[in-house]
Scaffold this active site. Structure first.
Site, PDB file in Angstrom:
ATOM      1  N   LYS A  13       0.845  -1.209   0.000  1.00  0.00           N
ATOM      2  CA  LYS A  13       0.000   0.000   0.000  1.00  0.00           C
ATOM      3  C   LYS A  13       0.874   1.250   0.000  1.00  0.00           C
ATOM      4  CE  LYS A  13      -2.014  -1.063   3.887  1.00  0.00           C
ATOM      5  NZ  LYS A  13      -1.428  -2.369   4.246  1.00  0.00           N
ATOM      6  N   ARG A  88      -9.151   0.417   8.735  1.00  0.00           N
ATOM      7  CA  ARG A  88      -8.634  -0.901   9.089  1.00  0.00           C
ATOM      8  C   ARG A  88      -9.656  -1.747   9.831  1.00  0.00           C
ATOM      9  NH1 ARG A  88      -2.972   0.458   8.466  1.00  0.00           N
ATOM     10  NH2 ARG A  88      -1.695  -1.424   8.551  1.00  0.00           N
ATOM     11  N   ARG A 127      12.069  -6.255   4.999  1.00  0.00           N
ATOM     12  CA  ARG A 127      12.070  -4.880   5.520  1.00  0.00           C
ATOM     13  C   ARG A 127      12.637  -4.836   6.938  1.00  0.00           C
ATOM     14  NH1 ARG A 127       6.611  -1.499   5.309  1.00  0.00           N
ATOM     15  NH2 ARG A 127       6.097  -2.787   7.105  1.00  0.00           N
ATOM     16  N   ARG A 133      12.225  -2.092  11.604  1.00  0.00           N
ATOM     17  CA  ARG A 133      10.963  -1.636  12.218  1.00  0.00           C
ATOM     18  C   ARG A 133      10.513  -2.664  13.236  1.00  0.00           C
ATOM     19  NH1 ARG A 133       6.312   0.429   8.095  1.00  0.00           N
ATOM     20  NH2 ARG A 133       4.976  -0.849   9.416  1.00  0.00           N
ATOM     21  N   ARG A 144      -0.067  -9.028  13.292  1.00  0.00           N
ATOM     22  CA  ARG A 144      -0.647  -8.094  12.313  1.00  0.00           C
ATOM     23  C   ARG A 144      -1.487  -8.846  11.285  1.00  0.00           C
ATOM     24  NH1 ARG A 144       4.561  -5.216  10.353  1.00  0.00           N
ATOM     25  NH2 ARG A 144       3.207  -4.032   8.950  1.00  0.00           N
TER      26      ARG A 144
HETATM   27  P1  B4P Z   1       4.673  -1.511   2.267  1.00  0.00           P
HETATM   28  O1  B4P Z   1       4.204  -0.871   1.008  1.00  0.00           O
HETATM   29  O2  B4P Z   1       5.451  -0.648   3.171  1.00  0.00           O
HETATM   30  O3  B4P Z   1       3.533  -2.170   3.148  1.00  0.00           O
HETATM   31  P2  B4P Z   1       2.171  -1.511   3.651  1.00  0.00           P
HETATM   32  O4  B4P Z   1       1.144  -2.514   3.237  1.00  0.00           O
HETATM   33  O5  B4P Z   1       2.002  -0.119   3.215  1.00  0.00           O
HETATM   34  O6  B4P Z   1       2.368  -1.239   5.205  1.00  0.00           O
HETATM   35  P3  B4P Z   1       1.936  -1.827   6.572  1.00  0.00           P
HETATM   36  O7  B4P Z   1       0.545  -2.366   6.564  1.00  0.00           O
HETATM   37  O8  B4P Z   1       3.051  -2.759   6.895  1.00  0.00           O
HETATM   38  O9  B4P Z   1       2.083  -0.672   7.623  1.00  0.00           O
HETATM   39  P4  B4P Z   1       1.281   0.641   8.102  1.00  0.00           P
HETATM   40  O10 B4P Z   1       2.297   1.695   8.110  1.00  0.00           O
HETATM   41  O11 B4P Z   1       0.042   0.903   7.323  1.00  0.00           O
HETATM   42  O12 B4P Z   1       5.515  -2.774   1.809  1.00  0.00           O
HETATM   43  C1  B4P Z   1       6.128  -3.652   2.719  1.00  0.00           C
HETATM   44  C2  B4P Z   1       7.388  -4.249   2.108  1.00  0.00           C
HETATM   45  O13 B4P Z   1       7.106  -4.938   0.891  1.00  0.00           O
HETATM   46  C3  B4P Z   1       8.443  -3.199   1.765  1.00  0.00           C
HETATM   47  O14 B4P Z   1       9.695  -3.672   2.173  1.00  0.00           O
HETATM   48  C4  B4P Z   1       8.367  -3.078   0.250  1.00  0.00           C
HETATM   49  O15 B4P Z   1       9.608  -2.717  -0.335  1.00  0.00           O
HETATM   50  C5  B4P Z   1       7.958  -4.480  -0.167  1.00  0.00           C
HETATM   51  N1  B4P Z   1       7.177  -4.491  -1.396  1.00  0.00           N
HETATM   52  C6  B4P Z   1       6.142  -3.669  -1.732  1.00  0.00           C
HETATM   53  N2  B4P Z   1       5.658  -3.983  -2.951  1.00  0.00           N
HETATM   54  C7  B4P Z   1       6.385  -5.064  -3.397  1.00  0.00           C
HETATM   55  C8  B4P Z   1       6.352  -5.876  -4.585  1.00  0.00           C
HETATM   56  N3  B4P Z   1       5.468  -5.649  -5.587  1.00  0.00           N
HETATM   57  N4  B4P Z   1       7.238  -6.904  -4.697  1.00  0.00           N
HETATM   58  C9  B4P Z   1       8.139  -7.154  -3.708  1.00  0.00           C
HETATM   59  N5  B4P Z   1       8.215  -6.420  -2.557  1.00  0.00           N
HETATM   60  C10 B4P Z   1       7.353  -5.390  -2.398  1.00  0.00           C
HETATM   61  O16 B4P Z   1       0.810   0.271   9.597  1.00  0.00           O
HETATM   62  C11 B4P Z   1       1.684   0.045  10.670  1.00  0.00           C
HETATM   63  C12 B4P Z   1       0.936  -0.006  12.003  1.00  0.00           C
HETATM   64  O17 B4P Z   1       0.338   1.296  12.299  1.00  0.00           O
HETATM   65  C13 B4P Z   1      -0.255  -0.960  12.108  1.00  0.00           C
HETATM   66  O18 B4P Z   1       0.136  -2.294  12.405  1.00  0.00           O
HETATM   67  C14 B4P Z   1      -1.076  -0.314  13.272  1.00  0.00           C
HETATM   68  O19 B4P Z   1      -0.535  -0.618  14.538  1.00  0.00           O
HETATM   69  C15 B4P Z   1      -0.898   1.171  13.027  1.00  0.00           C
HETATM   70  N6  B4P Z   1      -1.993   1.730  12.226  1.00  0.00           N
HETATM   71  C16 B4P Z   1      -1.867   2.285  10.970  1.00  0.00           C
HETATM   72  N7  B4P Z   1      -3.072   2.671  10.506  1.00  0.00           N
HETATM   73  C17 B4P Z   1      -3.970   2.338  11.474  1.00  0.00           C
HETATM   74  C18 B4P Z   1      -5.391   2.452  11.563  1.00  0.00           C
HETATM   75  N8  B4P Z   1      -6.126   2.961  10.556  1.00  0.00           N
HETATM   76  N9  B4P Z   1      -5.999   2.035  12.694  1.00  0.00           N
HETATM   77  C19 B4P Z   1      -5.295   1.524  13.708  1.00  0.00           C
HETATM   78  N10 B4P Z   1      -3.954   1.369  13.688  1.00  0.00           N
HETATM   79  C20 B4P Z   1      -3.296   1.775  12.575  1.00  0.00           C
END
Ligand code: B4P
Length: 189
Positions: A13, A88, A127, A133, A144
């Site tokens: 995302k 979420r 990551r 992290r 998660r």
């Molecule tokens: P990301 O792109 O960073 O993953 P994400 O889905 O955005 O993030 P995530 O769900 O982990 O965290 P968030 O900050 O929202 O990609 C992850 C990895 O994959 C990276 O290393 C990237 O390089 C790799 N990658 C991406 N695309 C790829 C591809 N096509 N091929 C290969 N590799 C690939 O949330 C963190 C925490 O914040 C939550 O657990 C919660 O505690 C809190 N939080 C956030 N929003 C909240 C909400 N609305 N309500 C309550 N708590 C919340």
């Protein structure tokens, strides 16, 4: 363009939102980034959120709604936005409807990135090595993923029932996944 990106942790995302923001010239609102900024600043909210995030759980809906309302009131949002990490759970999805109705900015699209659990675990382990992290540790990732299945997966059904959802394969090169997203976005004008 007002877009919500949904998907399990590690589905890309944040990665895709960063790319789309550049191409579409709209705001990228990541609730994870907003929370991490509070933690880094050492604010009271950040102190409360840190332990919850590190354990892989969701921070309270009230805190998130306050942060979201404040971010959506900033001027750059008028051009459109990508919401990454919110909603979420179903309560957050309902709250989002209310906030967007208040500011007269309904959603144009909701995109779900589907990635299987093995690939998610592999990406987040990668990551963890690169960025250290705390919530990418094996225990936190397990939690998660469980939280996602129990609380966030129903949000996908919430939008599917309204007919606003596009589900995409989130596996592949970054460019390929991005092209799949562009292909399902409503065309401007
Ligand atoms: P990301 O792109 O960073 O993953 P994400 O889905 O955005 O993030 P995530 O769900 O982990 O965290 P968030 O900050 O929202 O990609 C992850 C990895 O994959 C990276 O290393 C990237 O390089 C790799 N990658 C991406 N695309 C790829 C591809 N096509 N091929 C290969 N590799 C690939 O949330 C963190 C925490 O914040 C939550 O657990 C919660 O505690 C809190 N939080 C956030 N929003 C909240 C909400 N609305 N309500 C309550 N708590 C919340």
């Amino acid at each position: 363009m007002r877009l919500v990106l949904l998907g399990p942790p590690g589905s890309g995302k944040g990665t895709q939102a960063t790319r789309l923001k550049e191409k579409l010239g709209i705001a990228h609102i990541s609730t994870g980034d907003l929370l991490r900024a509070e933690v880094a600043a050492g604010s009271e909210l950040g102190k409360q959120a840190k332990a919850v995030m590190d354990a892989g759980n969701l921070v309270s809906d009230d805190i998130l709604l306050g942060m979201l309302r404040s971010r959506l009131s900033q001027p750059d949002v008028a051009k459109g936005f990508i919401l990454d990490g919110y909603p979420r759970n179903v309560a957050q999805a309902e709250a989002l409807d209310g906030v967007l109705a208040d500011i007269g900015q309904p959603l144009d699209a909701v995109v779900q990135l589907d990635v299987d659990a093995d690939q998610l675990i592999e990406r987040l382990a990668g990551r963890a090595k690169e960025q250290g992290r705390a919530d990418d540790s094996p225990d936190a990732v397990r939690q998660r993923l469980q939280v996602y299945t129990q609380q966030t997966a129903p949000v996908v059904d919430f939008y599917a029932e309204r007919g606003t959802l596009a589900r995409l394969d989130g596996i592949g090169e970054l460019e390929e996944v991005e092209a799949r997203i562009h292909a399902v976005l409503p065309k401007a004008g």
